[in-house]
Design a protein around this motif. Structure first.
Motif, PDB file in Angstrom:
ATOM      1  N   MET A 185     -43.820   3.420 -28.446  1.00  0.00           N
ATOM      2  CA  MET A 185     -43.472   2.397 -27.462  1.00  0.00           C
ATOM      3  C   MET A 185     -42.362   1.486 -27.973  1.00  0.00           C
ATOM      4  SD  MET A 185     -47.041   1.417 -25.522  1.00  0.00           S
ATOM      5  CE  MET A 185     -48.108   1.450 -26.967  1.00  0.00           C
ATOM      6  N   ALA A 186     -42.403   1.136 -29.256  1.00  0.00           N
ATOM      7  CA  ALA A 186     -41.320   0.342 -29.833  1.00  0.00           C
ATOM      8  C   ALA A 186     -40.007   1.105 -29.785  1.00  0.00           C
ATOM      9  CB  ALA A 186     -41.664  -0.046 -31.276  1.00  0.00           C
ATOM     10  N   THR A 187     -40.075   2.400 -30.053  1.00  0.00           N
ATOM     11  CA  THR A 187     -38.878   3.244 -30.007  1.00  0.00           C
ATOM     12  C   THR A 187     -38.294   3.290 -28.605  1.00  0.00           C
ATOM     13  OG1 THR A 187     -39.727   4.612 -31.823  1.00  0.00           O
ATOM     14  CG2 THR A 187     -38.009   5.567 -30.430  1.00  0.00           C
ATOM     15  N   GLU A 188     -39.155   3.444 -27.598  1.00  0.00           N
ATOM     16  CA  GLU A 188     -38.661   3.470 -26.224  1.00  0.00           C
ATOM     17  C   GLU A 188     -38.031   2.140 -25.831  1.00  0.00           C
ATOM     18  OE1 GLU A 188     -41.487   5.025 -23.446  1.00  0.00           O
ATOM     19  OE2 GLU A 188     -41.633   6.940 -24.515  1.00  0.00           O
ATOM     20  N   GLY A 189     -38.565   1.037 -26.350  1.00  0.00           N
ATOM     21  CA  GLY A 189     -37.939  -0.260 -26.106  1.00  0.00           C
ATOM     22  C   GLY A 189     -36.535  -0.308 -26.682  1.00  0.00           C
ATOM     23  N   ALA A 190     -36.369   0.174 -27.916  1.00  0.00           N
ATOM     24  CA  ALA A 190     -35.056   0.150 -28.573  1.00  0.00           C
ATOM     25  C   ALA A 190     -34.061   1.078 -27.878  1.00  0.00           C
ATOM     26  CB  ALA A 190     -35.203   0.538 -30.039  1.00  0.00           C
ATOM     27  N   ILE A 191     -34.511   2.270 -27.498  1.00  0.00           N
ATOM     28  CA  ILE A 191     -33.632   3.225 -26.813  1.00  0.00           C
ATOM     29  C   ILE A 191     -33.140   2.651 -25.492  1.00  0.00           C
ATOM     30  CG2 ILE A 191     -33.573   5.442 -25.593  1.00  0.00           C
ATOM     31  CD1 ILE A 191     -35.524   6.499 -27.758  1.00  0.00           C
ATOM     32  N   ASN A 192     -34.062   2.152 -24.690  1.00  0.00           N
ATOM     33  CA  ASN A 192     -33.704   1.672 -23.353  1.00  0.00           C
ATOM     34  C   ASN A 192     -32.977   0.333 -23.391  1.00  0.00           C
ATOM     35  OD1 ASN A 192     -34.842   3.556 -21.117  1.00  0.00           O
ATOM     36  ND2 ASN A 192     -36.424   3.501 -22.688  1.00  0.00           N
TER      37      ASN A 192
END
Length: 280
Positions: free
Chosen positions: A43-50
């Motif tokens: 979820m943290a990764t998806e925050g950074a990507i988006n």
């Protein structure tokens, strides 16, 4: 104290020039995700990507690799037991450490590796279990530009200020007294998140809703903050814009949904960032 308004977004989010490439938007490493908490680092990764970070690497337990690449093929992977983790840390602009990290002896080794390989011009976002481990041993605190993202109980353990007695003045003093860095920003998460910096500036977030009270919301915020700092630089305004955008996206979802899934927040970000990049 300054109440955050949507103008912070158009102030921070810029239009991307035609002549640019992924390296222009920051290199970010996210560290976390033990055997039982792989969802947190994803979820943290998806925050950074988006949020638009250019190059993203995730250091996590190998059990999380398939899930990570199934959901987020944009992210690179390194096994957090790999001896090359130290070199990866040294190459990054921003490190987000903590989502799903756990509090095991190995988690402490990961934090020691981070502290030993960081430099003062890098930025470290410290979240979740990282804060609990540091509260037990301040020598684990990296010497870098730091962004703390605790909820109030985590901040109580780190600052030694009891929740009933927390105040803006006490929080500023505690932030300044933490060792190893002269550049520190505190994002104290609550229904009205407060953001503090070393100069004494305080922002209070005006957005947010009770639908956000679900696991992973804070992990997503840590990733968004990391993504914003990687692109727009380390500053109080950059962090404040990330906090405001996270809650603004959640408010849009909450209009028609009883709960707000953190992954849905991430999906909203590119559209909102496009909107506010065009408002000057």
């Amino acid at each position: 104290m300054i109440e955050l308004e949507e103008g912070i977004l158009s102030k921070v989010i810029t239009t991307r020039p035609s002549l640019s490439h992924k390296g222009d938007y920051g290199r970010i490493l996210l560290i976390g995700g033990s055997e039982n908490y792989g969802g947190a680092i994803i979820m943290a990764t998806e925050g950074a990507i988006n949020a638009g970070a250019g190059l993203i690497t995730v250091a996590t337990h190998s059990v999380n690799l398939s899930a990570l690449h199934s959901r987020d093929p944009e992210a690179m992977f390194i096994d957090w037991r790999d001896k090359n983790l130290a070199k990866s840390i040294q190459k990054m602009d921003v490190i987000v450490c903590g989502p799903g990290l756990g509090t095991s002896d190995f988690a402490k080794i990961v934090l020691k590796t981070l502290a030993a390989n960081i430099s003062s011009d890098q930025v470290v976002v410290l979240d979740a279990n990282t804060l609990d481990l540091i509260s037990q041993d301040l020598s684990l605190l990296p010497q870098a530009k730091l962004i703390f993202t605790p909820h109030q109980m985590e901040w109580q353990r780190l600052s030694q200020i009891k929740i009933p007695f927390q105040s803006d003045t006490a929080n500023l003093v505690a932030l300044k007294n933490l060792p190893n860095s002269t550049d520190k920003i505190l994002v104290l998460k609550s229904n009205h998140t407060h953001i503090y910096d070393q100069s004494g500036k305080i922002y209070v977030n005006s957005t947010g809703n009770p639908g956000m009270a679900t696991g992973g919301t804070g992990d997503t915020l840590a990733g968004i903050i990391g993504g914003f700092v990687a692109q727009f630089g380390y500053s109080m305004d950059t962090v404040a814009a990330a906090v405001y955008l996270h809650s603004l996206a959640a408010d849009e979802i909450y209009r028609t949904n009883y709960i707000v899934r953190p992954t849905a927040i991430s999906q909203k970000l590119p559209q909102l960032m496009k909107k506010y990049s065009n408002i000057k």
